[in-house]
Design a protein around this motif. Structure first.
Motif, PDB file in Angstrom:
ATOM      1  N   CYS A  44      98.565 127.991  45.343  1.00 42.19           N
ATOM      2  CA  CYS A  44      97.740 127.066  44.572  1.00 42.19           C
ATOM      3  C   CYS A  44      96.304 127.568  44.580  1.00 42.19           C
ATOM      4  N   LEU A  97     101.514 128.078  50.018  1.00 43.71           N
ATOM      5  CA  LEU A  97     102.375 126.993  50.481  1.00 43.71           C
ATOM      6  C   LEU A  97     103.391 127.461  51.519  1.00 43.71           C
ATOM      7  N   ASP A 136     101.338 128.352  54.724  1.00 42.59           N
ATOM      8  CA  ASP A 136     100.346 127.332  55.073  1.00 42.59           C
ATOM      9  C   ASP A 136      99.030 128.001  55.448  1.00 42.59           C
ATOM     10  N   THR A 152      98.854 123.261  35.654  1.00 42.68           N
ATOM     11  CA  THR A 152      99.072 121.826  35.820  1.00 42.68           C
ATOM     12  C   THR A 152      98.811 121.145  34.476  1.00 42.68           C
ATOM     13  N   TRP A 205      95.141 116.865  40.296  1.00 41.80           N
ATOM     14  CA  TRP A 205      95.580 116.309  41.566  1.00 41.80           C
ATOM     15  C   TRP A 205      97.001 116.760  41.924  1.00 41.80           C
ATOM     16  N   ASN A 242      97.796 119.827  42.062  1.00 40.49           N
ATOM     17  CA  ASN A 242      97.597 121.100  42.736  1.00 40.49           C
ATOM     18  C   ASN A 242      97.365 120.844  44.226  1.00 40.49           C
ATOM     19  N   ARG A 243      98.210 121.417  45.088  1.00 43.31           N
ATOM     20  CA  ARG A 243      98.168 121.164  46.526  1.00 43.31           C
ATOM     21  C   ARG A 243      96.877 121.630  47.194  1.00 43.31           C
ATOM     22  N   CYS A 255      93.740 118.871  48.363  1.00 43.47           N
ATOM     23  CA  CYS A 255      93.579 118.142  49.625  1.00 43.47           C
ATOM     24  C   CYS A 255      92.889 118.989  50.690  1.00 43.47           C
ATOM     25  N   HIS A 256      92.696 120.268  50.459  1.00 51.24           N
ATOM     26  CA  HIS A 256      92.012 121.127  51.429  1.00 51.24           C
ATOM     27  C   HIS A 256      90.503 121.164  51.198  1.00 51.24           C
ATOM     28  N   GLN A 278      92.900 115.639  55.178  1.00 49.80           N
ATOM     29  CA  GLN A 278      93.794 115.987  54.070  1.00 49.80           C
ATOM     30  C   GLN A 278      94.490 114.748  53.518  1.00 49.80           C
ATOM     31  N   VAL A 303      97.515 113.959  46.769  1.00 48.29           N
ATOM     32  CA  VAL A 303      98.130 114.977  45.918  1.00 48.29           C
ATOM     33  C   VAL A 303      99.636 114.846  46.055  1.00 48.29           C
TER      34      VAL A 303
END
Length: 175
Positions: free
Chosen positions: A3, A48, A51, A112, A118, A120-121, A124-125, A169, A174
């Motif tokens: 992402c 992903l 991680d 997206t 939102w 897109n993972r 939250c980072h 996070q 998301v």
């Protein structure tokens, strides 16, 4: 699946925050500032599968800057491994040179839906990044800010399950 998104603009300005201060003698941030240093942008990627977070600070966020970041990212994976890059609909992501490079380098660009970044993972980072790097800061220049961002990315990749990171996070919704 990786992402990718941009974070910024990052300007050299005081950011309010919380801290421990001597009673009646708090460290005060200036009320005004000028953008004599210009702004910078963070290109960030989140793998992903592993991680793992990657980041690069750039003066602009044109297709050339994105392409430079993607080339560095591509080198981290074996050429035979197909990469799926999740991006929003920002125009540099769809530039002809970017799409041509993706076809030549075993990369598929996955966009997206419009107004749904939102999904897109990586989103939250950005909350923990904002909290741990920007909150309560007053960097002297962009080099210092970029070093702080890189230090955070290294720390975050070593402490993926740290309670403070996970708490931040969860604040950003998301899918």
């Amino acid at each position: 699946m990786i992402c990718i998104d941009e974070f910024g603009p990052l300007s050299i300005q005081p950011h309010k925050g919380k801290g421990w201060y001597k009673e009646k003698h708090p460290h005060r941030l200036p009320a005004t500032y000028t953008r004599q240093h210009g702004v910078r942008h963070l290109f960030a990627a989140f793998d992903l599968k592993r991680d793992k977070l990657y980041g690069h600070v750039s003066q602009t966020k044109k297709h050339q800057d994105l392409l430079r970041f993607l080339k560095v990212l591509r080198r981290r994976f074996h050429r035979s491994e197909r990469l799926y890059l999740v991006l929003d609909n920002f125009s540099p992501h769809k530039h002809q040179k970017v799409t041509a490079w993706a076809e030549e380098n075993n990369v598929e660009l996955v966009f997206t839906p419009t107004n749904a970044s939102w999904l897109n993972r990586i989103e939250c980072h950005f909350g923990p990044l904002r909290k741990f790097v920007l909150e309560g800061s007053h960097y002297a220049n962009h080099k210092e800010l970029a070093q702080a961002i890189q230090a955070y990315v290294r720390w975050r990749n070593k402490n993926k399950r740290h309670e403070a990171i996970l708490r931040e996070q969860k604040k950003i919704k998301v899918v």
